[in-house]
Design a protein around this motif. Structure first.
Motif, PDB file in Angstrom:
ATOM      1  N   GLY A  61      -4.120  -1.233  -4.009  1.00  0.00           N
ATOM      2  CA  GLY A  61      -4.090  -2.398  -3.191  1.00  0.00           C
ATOM      3  C   GLY A  61      -2.502  -2.333  -2.604  1.00  0.00           C
ATOM      4  N   GLN A  62      -1.611  -1.456  -3.382  1.00  0.00           N
ATOM      5  CA  GLN A  62      -0.290  -0.984  -2.824  1.00  0.00           C
ATOM      6  C   GLN A  62      -0.549  -0.547  -1.508  1.00  0.00           C
ATOM      7  OE1 GLN A  62       2.309  -2.271  -3.445  1.00  0.00           O
ATOM      8  NE2 GLN A  62       2.366  -3.075  -5.612  1.00  0.00           N
ATOM      9  N   ALA A  63      -1.354   0.568  -1.295  1.00  0.00           N
ATOM     10  CA  ALA A  63      -1.665   1.427  -0.289  1.00  0.00           C
ATOM     11  C   ALA A  63      -2.215   0.752   0.855  1.00  0.00           C
ATOM     12  CB  ALA A  63      -2.459   2.664  -0.615  1.00  0.00           C
ATOM     13  N   ARG A  64      -3.129  -0.262   0.633  1.00  0.00           N
ATOM     14  CA  ARG A  64      -3.649  -0.947   1.895  1.00  0.00           C
ATOM     15  C   ARG A  64      -2.566  -1.895   2.343  1.00  0.00           C
ATOM     16  NH1 ARG A  64      -9.516  -3.197  -0.445  1.00  0.00           N
ATOM     17  NH2 ARG A  64     -10.336  -1.058  -1.268  1.00  0.00           N
ATOM     18  N   VAL A  65      -1.959  -2.598   1.645  1.00  0.00           N
ATOM     19  CA  VAL A  65      -0.777  -3.547   2.232  1.00  0.00           C
ATOM     20  C   VAL A  65       0.252  -2.527   2.943  1.00  0.00           C
ATOM     21  CG1 VAL A  65       1.303  -4.850   1.493  1.00  0.00           C
ATOM     22  CG2 VAL A  65      -0.891  -5.304   0.562  1.00  0.00           C
ATOM     23  N   ALA A  66       0.655  -1.357   2.427  1.00  0.00           N
ATOM     24  CA  ALA A  66       1.462  -0.499   3.105  1.00  0.00           C
ATOM     25  C   ALA A  66       1.070  -0.162   4.503  1.00  0.00           C
ATOM     26  CB  ALA A  66       2.022   0.789   2.188  1.00  0.00           C
ATOM     27  N   ALA A  67      -0.265   0.330   4.478  1.00  0.00           N
ATOM     28  CA  ALA A  67      -0.824   0.827   5.632  1.00  0.00           C
ATOM     29  C   ALA A  67      -0.866  -0.262   6.630  1.00  0.00           C
ATOM     30  CB  ALA A  67      -2.247   1.162   5.327  1.00  0.00           C
ATOM     31  N   PHE A  68      -1.289  -1.524   6.435  1.00  0.00           N
ATOM     32  CA  PHE A  68      -1.325  -2.702   7.173  1.00  0.00           C
ATOM     33  C   PHE A  68      -0.011  -2.863   7.783  1.00  0.00           C
ATOM     34  CE2 PHE A  68      -0.679  -7.314   7.790  1.00  0.00           C
ATOM     35  CZ  PHE A  68      -1.799  -7.473   8.961  1.00  0.00           C
ATOM     36  N   MET A  69       0.990  -2.916   6.859  1.00  0.00           N
ATOM     37  CA  MET A  69       2.434  -3.353   7.500  1.00  0.00           C
ATOM     38  C   MET A  69       2.863  -2.252   8.376  1.00  0.00           C
ATOM     39  SD  MET A  69       2.891  -6.284   6.366  1.00  0.00           S
ATOM     40  CE  MET A  69       4.501  -6.394   7.089  1.00  0.00           C
ATOM     41  N   GLN A  70       2.640  -0.929   8.003  1.00  0.00           N
ATOM     42  CA  GLN A  70       3.244   0.029   9.028  1.00  0.00           C
ATOM     43  C   GLN A  70       2.488   0.079  10.216  1.00  0.00           C
ATOM     44  OE1 GLN A  70       2.369   3.655   6.474  1.00  0.00           O
ATOM     45  NE2 GLN A  70       3.977   3.108   5.001  1.00  0.00           N
ATOM     46  N   ALA A  71       1.431  -0.091  10.295  1.00  0.00           N
ATOM     47  CA  ALA A  71       0.634  -0.457  11.586  1.00  0.00           C
ATOM     48  C   ALA A  71       1.199  -1.256  12.521  1.00  0.00           C
ATOM     49  CB  ALA A  71      -0.974  -0.417  11.249  1.00  0.00           C
ATOM     50  N   LEU A  72       1.443  -2.622  11.635  1.00  0.00           N
ATOM     51  CA  LEU A  72       2.031  -3.800  12.491  1.00  0.00           C
ATOM     52  C   LEU A  72       3.503  -3.313  12.965  1.00  0.00           C
ATOM     53  CD1 LEU A  72       1.503  -7.124  10.587  1.00  0.00           C
ATOM     54  CD2 LEU A  72       0.647  -6.411  12.688  1.00  0.00           C
ATOM     55  N   GLN A  73       4.085  -2.555  12.311  1.00  0.00           N
ATOM     56  CA  GLN A  73       5.553  -2.197  12.673  1.00  0.00           C
ATOM     57  C   GLN A  73       5.240  -1.282  13.770  1.00  0.00           C
ATOM     58  OE1 GLN A  73       7.734   0.350  10.114  1.00  0.00           O
ATOM     59  NE2 GLN A  73       9.581  -0.624  10.654  1.00  0.00           N
ATOM     60  N   ARG A 291      -6.323  -0.396  11.136  1.00  0.00           N
ATOM     61  CA  ARG A 291      -7.274  -1.026  12.144  1.00  0.00           C
ATOM     62  C   ARG A 291      -7.237  -2.490  12.151  1.00  0.00           C
ATOM     63  NH1 ARG A 291     -12.948   1.111  11.935  1.00  0.00           N
ATOM     64  NH2 ARG A 291     -13.056   0.665  14.263  1.00  0.00           N
ATOM     65  N   ALA A 292      -7.210  -2.942  11.194  1.00  0.00           N
ATOM     66  CA  ALA A 292      -7.118  -4.565  11.071  1.00  0.00           C
ATOM     67  C   ALA A 292      -5.628  -5.029  11.760  1.00  0.00           C
ATOM     68  CB  ALA A 292      -7.280  -5.075   9.639  1.00  0.00           C
ATOM     69  N   ALA A 293      -4.660  -4.319  11.710  1.00  0.00           N
ATOM     70  CA  ALA A 293      -3.434  -4.712  12.105  1.00  0.00           C
ATOM     71  C   ALA A 293      -3.419  -4.569  13.666  1.00  0.00           C
ATOM     72  CB  ALA A 293      -2.306  -3.441  11.766  1.00  0.00           C
ATOM     73  N   ILE A 294      -4.385  -3.942  14.086  1.00  0.00           N
ATOM     74  CA  ILE A 294      -4.405  -3.855  15.809  1.00  0.00           C
ATOM     75  C   ILE A 294      -5.084  -5.298  16.023  1.00  0.00           C
ATOM     76  CG2 ILE A 294      -5.650  -2.862  17.510  1.00  0.00           C
ATOM     77  CD1 ILE A 294      -5.440  -0.310  16.097  1.00  0.00           C
ATOM     78  N   TYR A 295      -5.960  -5.764  15.510  1.00  0.00           N
ATOM     79  CA  TYR A 295      -6.618  -7.026  15.583  1.00  0.00           C
ATOM     80  C   TYR A 295      -5.861  -8.319  15.570  1.00  0.00           C
ATOM     81  CZ  TYR A 295     -11.714  -5.908  17.159  1.00  0.00           C
ATOM     82  OH  TYR A 295     -12.534  -5.543  17.814  1.00  0.00           O
ATOM     83  N   VAL A 296      -4.884  -8.053  14.249  1.00  0.00           N
ATOM     84  CA  VAL A 296      -3.855  -9.188  14.207  1.00  0.00           C
ATOM     85  C   VAL A 296      -3.091  -9.158  15.045  1.00  0.00           C
ATOM     86  CG1 VAL A 296      -1.971  -9.855  12.893  1.00  0.00           C
ATOM     87  CG2 VAL A 296      -4.364  -9.205  11.602  1.00  0.00           C
ATOM     88  N   ASP A 297      -2.456  -7.946  15.590  1.00  0.00           N
ATOM     89  CA  ASP A 297      -1.675  -7.933  16.783  1.00  0.00           C
ATOM     90  C   ASP A 297      -2.090  -8.689  18.013  1.00  0.00           C
ATOM     91  OD1 ASP A 297       1.068  -6.982  18.253  1.00  0.00           O
ATOM     92  OD2 ASP A 297      -0.976  -5.944  19.230  1.00  0.00           O
TER      93      ASP A 297
END
Length: 345
Positions: A61-73, A291-297
């Motif tokens: 779970g920690q790794a998923r959140v970190a990956a999402f946040m890093q991609a958003l950044q 990749r989810a971060a790309i759609y959110v963006d």
């Protein structure tokens, strides 16, 4: 030889992010949402919240959140600058889910990132206007979340985990590793359409009369233990663990029970192999969050979910745990080892 098949649309984020908004989430033990705000071409001040279907100490779970946040950044959303993120970790606690949902549902998110079929279904009951991006969902068309993969329609889009045909690959993998297996217990969640679909695919792939798949539908760890204890009472048994909320919550217990009964088990996701499962074949769940971060963006900048096609995973991973194989007295075929993306010694 175990041949890797192309995988279809799928993505998961088990949390909620909100830029100027917040997160929405609902349903019992497996769901996550990320809600975000600030729809315009430039990121402005926003907020984010994540509701995970893991406990706070779960490395996956920690790794998923970190990956999402890093991609958003990388896309211009900087924590503490133009975005704020709150994370909730209810794990398998139904009451915590309800509490956290009540805390977050009052926010006014511009986009919600949700994982697990139950959370998407619950969110659709709540809103047909707030954009929802899902991750690691199986068969979103069959479940009624989207009209089609190419043209989702409505307010929902995202990333799938895999197609039902992967069930045949799990069965093939089990037979290659443990050729003596003739009885197969399939752990599934019959409360969701994908639980029924995954089991049906495994049944269809078991063409030989010598193979006998049977469904195990546990509601809790106690039922799981009783069912596997009973199944293990006869010889030549193997286990396939399909993708479901309960399997995510109880993968450690499933691995322990499989080892106790010396039963070879195939899983849908890498983290189960890392925590003591024999082998897994499925999407790279961490990559799905990126990749989810790309759609959110894109939604935050004005895109509509109906304009964004549902996508399949880019990466599928075969992971083999040699340590577990040796404990079970199994010899992995060299040709199969050669195709593995990761071998755990």
């Amino acid at each position: 030889m175990f041949a890797k098949a192309p995988l279809p649309t799928s993505v998961v984020l088990e949390g909620v992010m909100h830029a100027t908004a917040a997160v929405h989430h609902a349903y019992r033990r497996s769901s996550g949402v990320v809600a975000c705000g600030a729809r315009n071409s430039r990121p402005r001040r926003g907020g984010s919240a994540c509701l995970m279907n893991f406990g706070a100490d779960a490395s996956e779970g920690q790794a998923r959140v970190a990956a999402f946040m890093q991609a958003l950044q990388k896309l211009g959303w900087n924590e503490g600058d133009n975005v704020r993120t709150e994370v909730r970790w209810p794990g398998d606690d139904v009451e915590r889910y309800r509490k956290y949902f009540e805390e977050l549902v009052g926010l006014n998110p511009d986009v919600i990132l949700a994982s697990a079929s139950q959370s998407v279904a619950a969110l659709q009951r709540i809103t047909r206007s707030v954009p929802i991006v899902f991750a690691n969902i199986v068969d979103p068309v069959g479940a009624g979340y989207v009209t089609s993969l190419a043209r989702p329609g409505g307010n929902v889009t995202g990333f799938t985990a895999f197609e039902y045909s992967i069930g045949g690959k799990w069965l093939e993998l089990l037979k290659q590793i443990a050729p003596r297996v003739t009885r197969i217990a399939v752990i599934r969640d019959p409360a969701i359409a994908s639980g029924i679909g995954q089991f049906a695919a495994i049944q269809s792939a078991a063409l030989s009369p010598a193979l006998e798949p049977s469904a195990i539908d546990p509601r809790d760890v106690g039922e799981l233990k009783r069912a596997l204890d009973t199944f293990a009472g006869e010889p030549n048994g193997g286990l396939i663990v399909t993708a479901s909320a309960s399997a995510t919550s109880h993968h450690d217990s499933i691995n322990s029970l499989a080892m106790r009964h010396r039963m070879p088990a195939i899983h849908a996701f890498r983290y189960s192999s890392l925590s003591g499962g024999l082998a897994s074949y499925g999407p790279n769940t961490i990559d799905v969050y990126r990749r989810a971060a790309i759609y959110v963006d894109r939604i935050l900048r004005g895109a509509k979910p109906s304009e964004l096609p549902v996508q399949a995973p880019n990466k599928y991973e075969l992971v083999i745990n040699l340590k577990v194989a040796r404990t079970l007295g199994l010899e992995i075929p060299p040709a199969l080892l050669a195709t593995a993306d990761e071998v755990i010694e």
